[in-house]
Design a protein around this motif. Structure first.
Motif, short mmCIF file in Angstrom:
data_model
loop_
_atom_site.label_atom_id
_atom_site.label_comp_id
_atom_site.label_asym_id
_atom_site.label_seq_id
_atom_site.Cartn_x
_atom_site.Cartn_y
_atom_site.Cartn_z
N THR A 128 0.82 -1.22 0.00
CA THR A 128 0.00 0.00 0.00
C THR A 128 0.85 1.27 0.00
O THR A 128 0.31 2.37 0.07
CB THR A 128 -0.92 0.02 1.23
OG1 THR A 128 -0.13 -0.06 2.43
CG2 THR A 128 -1.89 -1.16 1.19
N ALA A 129 2.19 1.12 -0.06
CA ALA A 129 3.08 2.29 -0.06
C ALA A 129 2.89 3.08 -1.35
O ALA A 129 2.52 2.52 -2.39
CB ALA A 129 4.53 1.84 0.06
N PRO A 130 3.13 4.39 -1.31
CA PRO A 130 3.01 5.20 -2.54
C PRO A 130 3.92 4.67 -3.64
O PRO A 130 5.04 4.25 -3.40
CB PRO A 130 3.45 6.59 -2.07
CG PRO A 130 3.25 6.58 -0.60
CD PRO A 130 3.51 5.18 -0.14
N VAL A 131 3.41 4.71 -4.85
CA VAL A 131 4.13 4.20 -6.01
C VAL A 131 4.90 5.32 -6.68
O VAL A 131 4.38 6.42 -6.89
CB VAL A 131 3.17 3.55 -7.02
CG1 VAL A 131 3.87 3.22 -8.32
CG2 VAL A 131 2.54 2.29 -6.42
N ILE A 132 6.16 5.05 -7.03
CA ILE A 132 6.97 5.98 -7.81
C ILE A 132 7.19 5.33 -9.18
O ILE A 132 7.94 4.35 -9.29
CB ILE A 132 8.32 6.27 -7.14
CG1 ILE A 132 8.10 6.94 -5.78
CG2 ILE A 132 9.19 7.15 -8.03
CD1 ILE A 132 9.38 7.23 -5.02
N PRO A 133 6.56 5.83 -10.23
CA PRO A 133 6.76 5.24 -11.56
C PRO A 133 8.18 5.54 -12.08
O PRO A 133 8.69 6.64 -11.90
CB PRO A 133 5.71 5.94 -12.43
CG PRO A 133 4.78 6.63 -11.47
CD PRO A 133 5.60 6.94 -10.26
N VAL A 134 8.77 4.54 -12.69
CA VAL A 134 10.09 4.69 -13.29
C VAL A 134 10.07 3.99 -14.65
O VAL A 134 9.50 2.90 -14.79
CB VAL A 134 11.20 4.08 -12.40
CG1 VAL A 134 12.57 4.17 -13.09
CG2 VAL A 134 11.26 4.77 -11.05
N PHE A 135 10.70 4.61 -15.64
CA PHE A 135 10.78 4.04 -16.98
C PHE A 135 12.24 3.74 -17.33
O PHE A 135 13.16 4.36 -16.79
CB PHE A 135 10.21 5.02 -18.01
CG PHE A 135 8.79 5.40 -17.76
CD1 PHE A 135 7.74 4.60 -18.20
CD2 PHE A 135 8.48 6.56 -17.05
CE1 PHE A 135 6.42 4.94 -17.95
CE2 PHE A 135 7.16 6.91 -16.80
CZ PHE A 135 6.13 6.10 -17.25
N SER A 136 12.42 2.79 -18.22
CA SER A 136 13.76 2.51 -18.71
C SER A 136 13.66 1.78 -20.04
O SER A 136 12.56 1.41 -20.49
CB SER A 136 14.56 1.68 -17.70
OG SER A 136 15.93 1.65 -18.06
N GLY A 137 14.83 1.55 -20.68
CA GLY A 137 14.87 0.86 -21.96
C GLY A 137 14.74 -0.64 -21.78
O GLY A 137 15.00 -1.19 -20.72
N ASP A 138 14.36 -1.30 -22.88
CA ASP A 138 14.11 -2.74 -22.80
C ASP A 138 15.09 -3.56 -23.62
O ASP A 138 14.91 -4.77 -23.78
CB ASP A 138 12.69 -3.06 -23.28
CG ASP A 138 12.45 -2.70 -24.75
OD1 ASP A 138 13.37 -2.15 -25.39
OD2 ASP A 138 11.35 -2.98 -25.25
#
Length: 248
Positions: free
Chosen positions: A13-23
């Motif tokens: 239930t902790a706040p979510v921090i979105p992170v993006f990266s290459g695949d």
């Protein structure tokens, strides 16, 4: 068991921090058989466990798409290099990992590389949206070399094999290039057609960064302390060695 259950519930239930990266940059960050893998992903997961007050939600896309998603304010960007232009857009962490970017050519077309001027007149293949520092960007703008951009390593390898580009850039040294050949199922009999030049393009620090619009500067100070402690205790170095050893 109750304590473990409560801890798991708090994390969920902790706040979510979105992170993006290459695949598509093994063994740094990539997708293999539907699983997110790589040294930077393992370092991010390490930090995630040390900072239970939130949790990261990592999404992997082609690099250009990941970059645009982050730059538009949707989340952080894992594996980004520093340039003056990007520094106007992003707040950076401390370096998470130093990536040795190598130059790969066709066998029989090797050349002596010592500096960017040695790329004069050549066409370099690299992933769309990539940058390898301000000096590299300036040399490109000044016409020292041209860049052929692609969406993935397989396309780059095909162009190099066909002579449509003079050389191709790959991450994480010779081990990373060999891992790319394995993941794309390039027959070992064809590996000899490619040569990794002995001098890398650069040793490129990779960061976690957030667009300035997200105002994550204070948060990054806590994240940086986790990374510093992880290196001081040797825990992050073990993560790096485990990933690189698996690629050999």
């Amino acid at each position: 068991m109750l304590a473990l259950s409560l801890a798991g519930s708090a994390y969920a239930t902790a706040p979510v921090i979105p992170v993006f990266s290459g695949d598509g940059s093994p063994p740094k960050m990539f997708v293999h058989e539907g699983e997110q893998r790589g040294v930077l992903i393992d370092i991010l997961n390490y930090a995630d466990k040390q900072m239970p007050q939130h949790r990261f939600e990592l999404s992997l896309y082609p690099w250009a798409r990941a970059y645009m998603a982050s730059a538009s304010g949707q989340g952080g960007l894992l594996g980004i290099s520093w340039t003056w232009r990007r520094d106007e857009v992003f707040d950076y962490s401390e370096p998470l990992f130093y990536d040795e970017v190598v130059i790969v050519v066709r066998k029989g077309h090797e050349f002596n590389y010592q500096s960017l001027s040695d790329l004069q007149g050549k066409t370099l293949g690299t992933v769309r949206g990539a940058s390898f520092g301000s000096a590299f960007d300036r040399a490109h703008q000044d016409g020292v070399f041209s860049i052929d951009r692609d969406n993935g390593a397989r396309n780059r390898l095909s162009k190099l094999a066909a002579g449509r580009i003079d050389c191709a850039l790959f991450n994480v040294g010779k081990a990373g290039f060999q891992e790319t050949l394995r993941l794309h199922k390039i027959p070992k009999s064809q590996w000899k057609n490619f040569v990794v030049l002995p001098v890398p393009l650069r040793r490129d620090p990779n960061y976690l960064a957030f667009p300035k619009t997200m105002q994550m500067g204070d948060w990054l100070r806590g994240f940086n302390e986790v990374i510093r402690q992880g290196y001081a205790r040797g825990e992050i170095q073990k993560i790096i060695e485990r990933n690189l050893y698996a690629s050999q």
